[in-house]
Design an enzyme around this catalytic site. Sequence first.
Site, short mmCIF file in Angstrom:
data_model
loop_
_atom_site.label_atom_id
_atom_site.label_comp_id
_atom_site.label_asym_id
_atom_site.label_seq_id
_atom_site.Cartn_x
_atom_site.Cartn_y
_atom_site.Cartn_z
N ARG A 81 -5.81 6.03 -1.74
CA ARG A 81 -5.10 7.31 -1.89
C ARG A 81 -5.57 7.99 -3.19
O ARG A 81 -5.66 9.03 -3.48
CB ARG A 81 -3.67 7.26 -1.96
CG ARG A 81 -3.02 6.26 -2.99
CD ARG A 81 -1.72 5.92 -2.52
NE ARG A 81 -1.49 4.58 -1.66
CZ ARG A 81 -0.26 4.32 -0.91
NH1 ARG A 81 0.62 4.71 -1.76
NH2 ARG A 81 -0.31 3.37 -0.15
N LYS A 121 -5.31 -9.09 -3.31
CA LYS A 121 -4.97 -9.70 -2.14
C LYS A 121 -5.00 -11.09 -1.84
O LYS A 121 -5.69 -11.66 -2.41
CB LYS A 121 -5.76 -8.98 -0.81
CG LYS A 121 -5.75 -7.26 -0.75
CD LYS A 121 -6.65 -6.56 0.47
CE LYS A 121 -6.65 -5.28 0.50
NZ LYS A 121 -5.20 -4.77 1.03
N1 BES Z 1 -7.10 -0.92 2.78
C1 BES Z 1 -5.88 -1.31 2.50
C2 BES Z 1 -5.02 -0.93 3.90
C3 BES Z 1 -5.30 -1.98 4.83
C4 BES Z 1 -4.28 -3.13 4.95
C5 BES Z 1 -6.07 -1.38 6.17
C6 BES Z 1 -4.55 -3.86 6.20
C7 BES Z 1 -6.18 -2.52 7.08
C8 BES Z 1 -5.49 -3.67 7.09
C9 BES Z 1 -5.10 -0.47 1.26
O1 BES Z 1 -6.22 -0.39 0.30
C10 BES Z 1 -4.11 -1.35 0.78
O2 BES Z 1 -4.17 -2.30 0.49
N2 BES Z 1 -2.80 -0.74 0.96
C11 BES Z 1 -1.76 -1.45 0.51
C12 BES Z 1 -0.86 -0.35 -0.14
C13 BES Z 1 0.53 -0.78 -0.76
C14 BES Z 1 -0.08 -1.54 -2.03
C15 BES Z 1 1.52 0.23 -1.21
C16 BES Z 1 -0.94 -1.96 1.93
O3 BES Z 1 -1.02 -1.26 2.79
O4 BES Z 1 -0.45 -3.02 1.55
ZN ZN Z 2 -5.92 -1.77 -1.02
#
Ligand code: BES
Ligand code: ZN
Length: 521
Positions: A372, A298
């Site tokens: 997931r 990230k």
């Molecule tokens: N924990 C994050 C989701 C999230 C993002 C929660 C911002 C709260 C605030 C999750 O694990 C994630 O990173 N999801 C990705 C999925 C994508 C790579 C398909 C996302 O939402 O960007």
């Molecule tokens: Zn994530």
Amino acid sequence: MKWGLTVKVDIKKSGLENVGTDVLVIFTSKRSPSKNAAVKKGATPAPKTGASVDGVSKAIQAKIQAGLDDSSISGSANEAVLFRDAQVGGARHLLTVGLGDAKSMTHETLRQASAAMVNALKSAKVRSISLALDTLPANRLDADLTVQALTEGALLAEYKFTDYLEVPKEAPVKIETLSIISATKAKGHERGVETGTMVAECVNFARWLGDRPGNRMTPTILAEETQKAAKTSKLKVTVWDKAKIKAEKMGSFLSVSNGSAQEPKFIIMEYNGAASSKRPLCLVGKGLTFDCGGISIKPAAGMEEMKYDMCGGAAVIASMLAIARLKLKVNAIAFVPATENLAGPAATKPGDIVIARNGKSIEVNNTDAEGRLILADALVYACEQKPAMILDTATLTGAMVVALGNTHTGYFTRDNNLSDMIEEASAESGEWMWRMPLTDYHAKDMKGTYADLSNISSSKGAGSATAAAFLEQFVDKDIPWAHFDIAGTAWHCGNRLNYCPSKGATGVLVRTFLAMAEAHA
Ligand code: BES
Ligand code: ZN
Ligand code: ZN
């Protein structure tokens, strides 16, 4: 169990004289426009707006009259007007708290009004508050739930995460007691205080778990805190270590933990409050104690917020505590897969293929879509318990934050009966929910090229729905199932809710899950 509360709520039989308290709190509401106002020719029109006040003594009325006259007390929702040194009714100060239009008053209105009261008094250097129940406008709300909501609002508003702040040398004057006073002591009032206190403690516990930073809320610590908290109730907690998780063929869950030095844990909580023949309610929560995204790392800005990525797990743990402490006549089991998602040398790489407990193969095309992956195995295991229904919750997708912000939790289910139940529970808890679409098209987007599934969608957009469709692949078709994405509602609720810290974990879903368990009982 730790949450840092100091206020004790009780119920007292008392009129509005000689209450002997630092602050007497009375409710105001918005005056409904009079239908007959100014119909007669030449008559002075009755004020259309302004506040009404019920059930107060002449002395109190006199104290606030000027405020009513010049509309500085309007009765609008959450308006708090403090009369310092009012010296009325045996109280030093007097506070009015607005409810808005009395006709549309709900338990959530009361929860928020009570929070407005605490927020207004936080810096007022008071120790005791008496809240005059008899000043509530006449309504059809349930008495137990009224007191419960008032208790919850106050105790939820009081929560603050201070574990790592220096303790001030001289203890500031803090609110110590909140007495809900009424001339007639109804049976349900005591129960309302007890239940409200218990619910608020559990919600605040969920917040506290969420607010702890990643280094102080590892999977191991989360499991230990769960065990500690469960001690005083009839909950059985079992914690699986890495070897057991491996032996149980949870390859999808395990793959997320590969890049971390912290051992993953699978937390199981069981509560039996009904006959063993009764199918359990299964709760599943994402317990990602820190999510850096893994190899698909990230951006740095805001990454610290990913300590909240276990709020789904925290909600489930706290819901189970509440169910057990309230001794609900249900069977319930909770599963929390807990791990970090880091980018260490053994981390899962984009393109890696992992096998879930149900034998499905998954291409991990983005290691940041890890929630997931850990939920998949937990859902398969939950299905094996032959549950009456499965409710899972997770801070799953950034797309959910884009879609609904921090006002509504998005939920996904194909089951209309379950959706009705969720809507009813949400109306009771005051936690806003919004049903999101989940279709075969979303499921199609999650097919893999080299494996049965991909952990990211092959299409653009609808990222929360495709994530839900991925989860659906791990739930037996005949089991009622709903998924709640709390990515936007689990923390930093901003100015949305006055009983939540504007920054920090909100403890969302505990009250809704509890209401659902009550409905299931
Ligand atoms: N924990 C994050 C989701 C999230 C993002 C929660 C911002 C709260 C605030 C999750 O694990 C994630 O990173 N999801 C990705 C999925 C994508 C790579 C398909 C996302 O939402 O960007
Ligand atoms: Zn994530
Ligand atoms: Zn995550």
